[in-house]
Scaffold this motif. Sequence first.
Motif, PDB file in Angstrom:
ATOM      1  N   THR A  72      59.693  11.349  74.220  1.00  0.00           N
ATOM      2  CA  THR A  72      60.709  12.364  74.506  1.00  0.00           C
ATOM      3  C   THR A  72      60.563  13.019  75.877  1.00  0.00           C
ATOM      4  O   THR A  72      61.136  14.073  76.111  1.00  0.00           O
ATOM      5  N   GLU A  73      59.831  12.417  76.783  1.00  0.00           N
ATOM      6  CA  GLU A  73      59.691  13.048  78.095  1.00  0.00           C
ATOM      7  C   GLU A  73      61.002  12.933  78.881  1.00  0.00           C
ATOM      8  O   GLU A  73      61.826  12.067  78.630  1.00  0.00           O
ATOM      9  N   LYS A  74      61.182  13.850  79.834  1.00  0.00           N
ATOM     10  CA  LYS A  74      62.392  13.871  80.649  1.00  0.00           C
ATOM     11  C   LYS A  74      62.471  12.627  81.521  1.00  0.00           C
ATOM     12  O   LYS A  74      61.455  12.156  82.032  1.00  0.00           O
TER      13      LYS A  74
END
Length: 65
Positions: free
Chosen positions: A7-9
Amino acid sequence: MTPELRTEKLGLVAEPPLMKQFRVLVDGMLPRLDFPELLLEVFGCQERWVRQGHLRRGPPGLRPG
């Protein structure tokens, strides 16, 4: 084993060189939209459809009452 959800940007991606020309081309193809006028027209059609019975005679699951 179940893979984990990452879920990292995401980082910014550079816009392709032809994107500006593409936007101009697409904007030229699309008609201008007067949204309030469109809403009035759609609501007017709905009233007419109800009066004429089109919305009352729909499929059994969609009939009012």
